[in-house]
Design a protein around this motif. Structure first.
Motif, short mmCIF file in Angstrom:
data_model
loop_
_atom_site.label_atom_id
_atom_site.label_comp_id
_atom_site.label_asym_id
_atom_site.label_seq_id
_atom_site.Cartn_x
_atom_site.Cartn_y
_atom_site.Cartn_z
N VAL A 1 0.86 -1.19 0.00
CA VAL A 1 0.00 0.00 0.00
C VAL A 1 0.89 1.23 0.00
O VAL A 1 1.81 1.34 0.82
CB VAL A 1 -0.92 0.02 1.24
N ASP A 2 0.63 2.17 -0.89
CA ASP A 2 1.35 3.43 -0.93
C ASP A 2 0.71 4.42 0.04
O ASP A 2 -0.46 4.29 0.40
CB ASP A 2 1.35 4.01 -2.34
N ASN A 3 1.45 5.43 0.45
CA ASN A 3 1.00 6.48 1.37
C ASN A 3 0.52 5.92 2.70
O ASN A 3 -0.49 6.34 3.23
CB ASN A 3 -0.09 7.35 0.73
N THR B 1 3.30 4.79 8.38
CA THR B 1 3.41 4.22 9.72
C THR B 1 2.82 2.83 9.82
O THR B 1 2.76 2.26 10.91
CB THR B 1 2.71 5.13 10.74
N GLY B 2 2.37 2.27 8.70
CA GLY B 2 1.74 0.96 8.72
C GLY B 2 0.27 1.07 9.05
O GLY B 2 -0.29 2.16 9.14
N GLY B 3 -0.37 -0.07 9.22
CA GLY B 3 -1.80 -0.08 9.51
C GLY B 3 -2.31 -1.51 9.50
O GLY B 3 -1.58 -2.45 9.83
N THR B 4 -3.55 -1.68 9.08
CA THR B 4 -4.16 -3.01 9.01
C THR B 4 -4.87 -3.19 7.68
O THR B 4 -5.28 -2.22 7.05
CB THR B 4 -5.19 -3.23 10.14
N MET B 5 -5.01 -4.46 7.30
CA MET B 5 -5.78 -4.78 6.10
C MET B 5 -6.75 -5.90 6.45
O MET B 5 -6.43 -6.78 7.24
CB MET B 5 -4.86 -5.19 4.95
N THR B 6 -7.94 -5.83 5.87
CA THR B 6 -8.96 -6.84 6.12
C THR B 6 -9.62 -7.25 4.82
O THR B 6 -9.63 -6.48 3.85
CB THR B 6 -10.05 -6.31 7.08
N SER B 7 -10.16 -8.46 4.83
CA SER B 7 -10.90 -9.00 3.70
C SER B 7 -11.77 -10.13 4.21
O SER B 7 -11.52 -10.66 5.31
CB SER B 7 -9.94 -9.53 2.62
N ASP B 8 -12.77 -10.52 3.43
CA ASP B 8 -13.58 -11.66 3.84
C ASP B 8 -12.88 -12.98 3.54
O ASP B 8 -13.34 -14.03 3.94
CB ASP B 8 -14.95 -11.62 3.17
N ALA B 9 -11.72 -12.93 2.86
CA ALA B 9 -10.98 -14.15 2.51
C ALA B 9 -9.81 -14.43 3.46
O ALA B 9 -9.22 -15.50 3.41
CB ALA B 9 -10.45 -14.06 1.08
N PHE B 10 -9.46 -13.48 4.32
CA PHE B 10 -8.38 -13.69 5.29
C PHE B 10 -8.64 -12.85 6.53
O PHE B 10 -9.36 -11.85 6.47
CB PHE B 10 -7.00 -13.40 4.70
N PRO B 11 -8.05 -13.24 7.67
CA PRO B 11 -8.25 -12.45 8.89
C PRO B 11 -7.51 -11.12 8.82
O PRO B 11 -6.63 -10.93 7.99
CB PRO B 11 -7.68 -13.35 9.98
N SER B 12 -7.86 -10.21 9.71
CA SER B 12 -7.21 -8.91 9.77
C SER B 12 -5.70 -9.10 9.97
O SER B 12 -5.27 -9.89 10.80
CB SER B 12 -7.78 -8.10 10.93
N THR B 13 -4.93 -8.39 9.16
CA THR B 13 -3.47 -8.56 9.14
C THR B 13 -2.79 -7.20 9.25
O THR B 13 -3.30 -6.20 8.74
CB THR B 13 -3.04 -9.26 7.84
N THR B 14 -1.64 -7.17 9.88
CA THR B 14 -0.89 -5.94 10.08
C THR B 14 -0.08 -5.57 8.83
O THR B 14 0.53 -6.44 8.20
CB THR B 14 0.08 -6.11 11.26
N ILE C 1 -10.13 -5.84 -0.61
CA ILE C 1 -9.23 -5.59 0.52
C ILE C 1 -9.51 -4.17 0.99
O ILE C 1 -9.54 -3.24 0.19
CB ILE C 1 -7.75 -5.72 0.12
N THR C 2 -9.70 -4.02 2.31
CA THR C 2 -9.86 -2.70 2.91
C THR C 2 -8.64 -2.44 3.78
O THR C 2 -8.28 -3.27 4.61
CB THR C 2 -11.14 -2.63 3.76
N VAL C 3 -8.02 -1.29 3.56
CA VAL C 3 -6.80 -0.91 4.27
C VAL C 3 -7.11 0.28 5.16
O VAL C 3 -7.83 1.20 4.77
CB VAL C 3 -5.69 -0.55 3.25
N ASN C 4 -6.57 0.26 6.39
CA ASN C 4 -6.71 1.37 7.32
C ASN C 4 -5.31 1.85 7.70
O ASN C 4 -4.55 1.14 8.35
CB ASN C 4 -7.48 0.92 8.57
N CYS C 5 -4.98 3.07 7.26
CA CYS C 5 -3.68 3.69 7.57
C CYS C 5 -3.94 5.11 8.06
O CYS C 5 -4.71 5.84 7.44
CB CYS C 5 -2.80 3.76 6.33
N ASN C 6 -3.29 5.48 9.13
CA ASN C 6 -3.39 6.85 9.66
C ASN C 6 -4.84 7.26 9.91
O ASN C 6 -5.19 8.42 9.72
CB ASN C 6 -2.73 7.85 8.71
N GLY C 7 -5.69 6.31 10.26
CA GLY C 7 -7.08 6.63 10.52
C GLY C 7 -7.94 6.79 9.28
O GLY C 7 -9.11 7.11 9.38
N GLN C 8 -7.36 6.60 8.11
CA GLN C 8 -8.10 6.70 6.85
C GLN C 8 -8.17 5.34 6.20
O GLN C 8 -7.23 4.54 6.29
CB GLN C 8 -7.44 7.71 5.92
N THR C 9 -9.29 5.06 5.54
CA THR C 9 -9.47 3.75 4.90
C THR C 9 -9.57 3.89 3.39
O THR C 9 -9.97 4.93 2.87
CB THR C 9 -10.74 3.04 5.43
#
Length: 165
Positions: free
Chosen positions: A54-56, A59-72, A100-108
């Motif tokens: 993921v660009d931008n 500081t890292g974040g989390t990613m989620t999907s219905d095909a895998f558990p939430s991952t750092t 895939i939904t990504v959450n970085c810096n409080g933005q998704t």
């Protein structure tokens, strides 16, 4: 001639301002959010490992999907504001496209068709099947053996009758 110089100066000023504005916004922290979600491989089997960048997302974040558990997602050192994470696809994930939904810096940010899960391979009769031979497989195999025995018997009987003449 003066008009040409004025137009050239105005064009140079607009170009300089246009190039400097995104950098100023990025430094202020406004508008910084995840972008460009890339999942590799884009087609994967159940139980496989999916790598997501993921660009931008400095500081890292989390990613989620219905095909895998939430991952750092962890920042990649040396890469400009890019984060990376590895997820294992669930064994019961449904075949087809997944988001895939990504959450970085409080933005998704969501990529609605980030990757595709494929089901088990059925390469013909019994191909890659772990359940063993089915009654249909046994019937086909038995029919082929019976046809070979009958064909061999007919061939042997014809050769035998030719020798008598």
């Amino acid at each position: 001639m003066r008009t040409t110089r004025a137009l050239a100066a105005a064009g140079a000023a607009v170009a300089a301002l246009g190039l400097a504005a995104p950098a100023a916004v990025a430094r202020d922290g406004m508008g910084v959010g995840p972008s460009n979600i890339v999942a590799l491989p884009s087609v994967i089997a159940r139980g496989g490992q999916l790598t997501v960048t993921v660009d931008n997302c400095p500081t890292g974040g989390t990613m989620t999907s219905d095909a895998f558990p939430s991952t750092t997602l962890k920042p990649i050192h040396g890469a400009n504001q890019t984060a990376k994470g590895t997820a294992t696809i669930n064994n019961n994930a449904r075949p087809g496209s997944h988001s895939i939904t990504v959450n970085c810096n409080g933005q998704t940010l969501t990529n609605p068709v980030a990757f595709t899960v494929i089901g088990g391979v059925q390469g013909g009769i019994g191909g890659s099947s772990s359940t063993g031979a089915t009654p249909t497989d046994i019937a086909i195999g038995g029919g082929l053996v019976a046809a070979a025995v009958v064909g061999g018997g007919v061939f042997w009987m014809r050769r035998r009758s030719e020798k008598r003449i």
